[in-house]
Scaffold this motif. Sequence first.
Motif, PDB file in Angstrom:
ATOM      1  N   GLU A 276       0.810  -1.275  -0.084  1.00  0.00           N
ATOM      2  CA  GLU A 276       0.163   0.161   0.222  1.00  0.00           C
ATOM      3  C   GLU A 276       0.958   1.676  -0.100  1.00  0.00           C
ATOM      4  OE1 GLU A 276      -3.725   2.367  -0.380  1.00  0.00           O
ATOM      5  OE2 GLU A 276      -2.921   0.076  -0.651  1.00  0.00           O
ATOM      6  N   TYR A 277       1.863   1.514   1.085  1.00  0.00           N
ATOM      7  CA  TYR A 277       3.164   2.711   0.701  1.00  0.00           C
ATOM      8  C   TYR A 277       3.712   3.050  -0.659  1.00  0.00           C
ATOM      9  CZ  TYR A 277       7.331  -0.418   0.506  1.00  0.00           C
ATOM     10  OH  TYR A 277       8.373  -1.166   0.038  1.00  0.00           O
ATOM     11  N   ILE A 278       3.256   1.972  -1.309  1.00  0.00           N
ATOM     12  CA  ILE A 278       3.979   1.973  -3.005  1.00  0.00           C
ATOM     13  C   ILE A 278       3.114   2.514  -3.406  1.00  0.00           C
ATOM     14  CG2 ILE A 278       4.889   1.003  -4.744  1.00  0.00           C
ATOM     15  CD1 ILE A 278       6.661  -0.871  -3.560  1.00  0.00           C
ATOM     16  N   LYS A 279       1.275   2.435  -3.691  1.00  0.00           N
ATOM     17  CA  LYS A 279       0.849   2.913  -3.587  1.00  0.00           C
ATOM     18  C   LYS A 279       0.278   3.669  -3.901  1.00  0.00           C
ATOM     19  CE  LYS A 279      -2.351  -1.722  -4.418  1.00  0.00           C
ATOM     20  NZ  LYS A 279      -3.396  -2.255  -4.444  1.00  0.00           N
ATOM     21  N   GLN A 280       0.450   4.196  -2.831  1.00  0.00           N
ATOM     22  CA  GLN A 280      -0.071   6.058  -2.085  1.00  0.00           C
ATOM     23  C   GLN A 280       1.374   7.031  -2.453  1.00  0.00           C
ATOM     24  OE1 GLN A 280       0.272   5.728   2.375  1.00  0.00           O
ATOM     25  NE2 GLN A 280      -1.854   4.736   2.479  1.00  0.00           N
ATOM     26  N   ALA A 281       2.236   6.618  -2.603  1.00  0.00           N
ATOM     27  CA  ALA A 281       3.651   6.961  -3.383  1.00  0.00           C
ATOM     28  C   ALA A 281       3.025   7.284  -4.656  1.00  0.00           C
ATOM     29  CB  ALA A 281       4.582   6.396  -3.104  1.00  0.00           C
ATOM     30  N   ALA A 282       2.761   6.402  -5.565  1.00  0.00           N
ATOM     31  CA  ALA A 282       2.303   6.422  -7.058  1.00  0.00           C
ATOM     32  C   ALA A 282       1.072   7.863  -6.675  1.00  0.00           C
ATOM     33  CB  ALA A 282       1.551   5.294  -7.670  1.00  0.00           C
TER      34      ALA A 282
END
Length: 255
Positions: A28-34
């Motif tokens: 999820e943290y990667i999706k949020q960064a995107a």
Amino acid sequence: SVSFPHYTTFPSIGTASEIGRPDFDTPEYIKQAANRALAQGKVHYTSNFGLMDLRQAIADKLKRENNIDYKPSEVLVTVGLSEAVFAVLATILEEGDEILVPDPGWLNYVNVPHLLGAVPVPYLLREESGYQIDLDEIRSKITGRTRAIVIITPSNPTGGVLAEDVLKELAEIAVANDLMVISDEVYERLVYGGAKHISIASLPGMKERTILINGFSKAFAMTGWRLGYACGPQAIIEQMTKIHQYAIMCAPTTS
């Protein structure tokens, strides 16, 4: 007219396939960064080499985790590891050159040389030896046309991890025969049972003759994000970037 040999002319390489991705979603943290990148308008071209922040982060990671000193100028960000493979092979191989490839192994290392008019020469990975490289077989298959050796460690598809003593002797063979090594390390975090991943580029004298390729698809379940990288001598990276530039332009900025 141009004729492209089909990989079925090379029957010793297995043709079984499976989906090469983890069984979990992108964290999820990667999706949020995107999502933040999209909101900030990070949707345009980057440098052909990739974002400098990412290239520096890759160099930092390789120093911290793999004990290899790369400068950002020795890093090319690619559209997944697949593009890195094509770019490096197109850079170092000429028609008629030979390249040693693992069997079983990823078919890109067979079919891309065929496409380029080069010759993939298989070396066997055997279950009874823990899928370690038979170094005597490697020596026996080196000819005056051999340009490079491909290693995949941890291996796709066997899962075998090359031992340090095998890597050291392979490095000696590469130096003695003036060969490049293409080291596919995209599965480096998927190791089990006490196995330890060691990059051949970290061994003495090997950074100068190794192209290390890696990416984010396997460790972070980001297969669809299309983000990988290649590291190596700056002169080779610059030539790879020419192929990358005219085929791709740049890796996805948001990724």
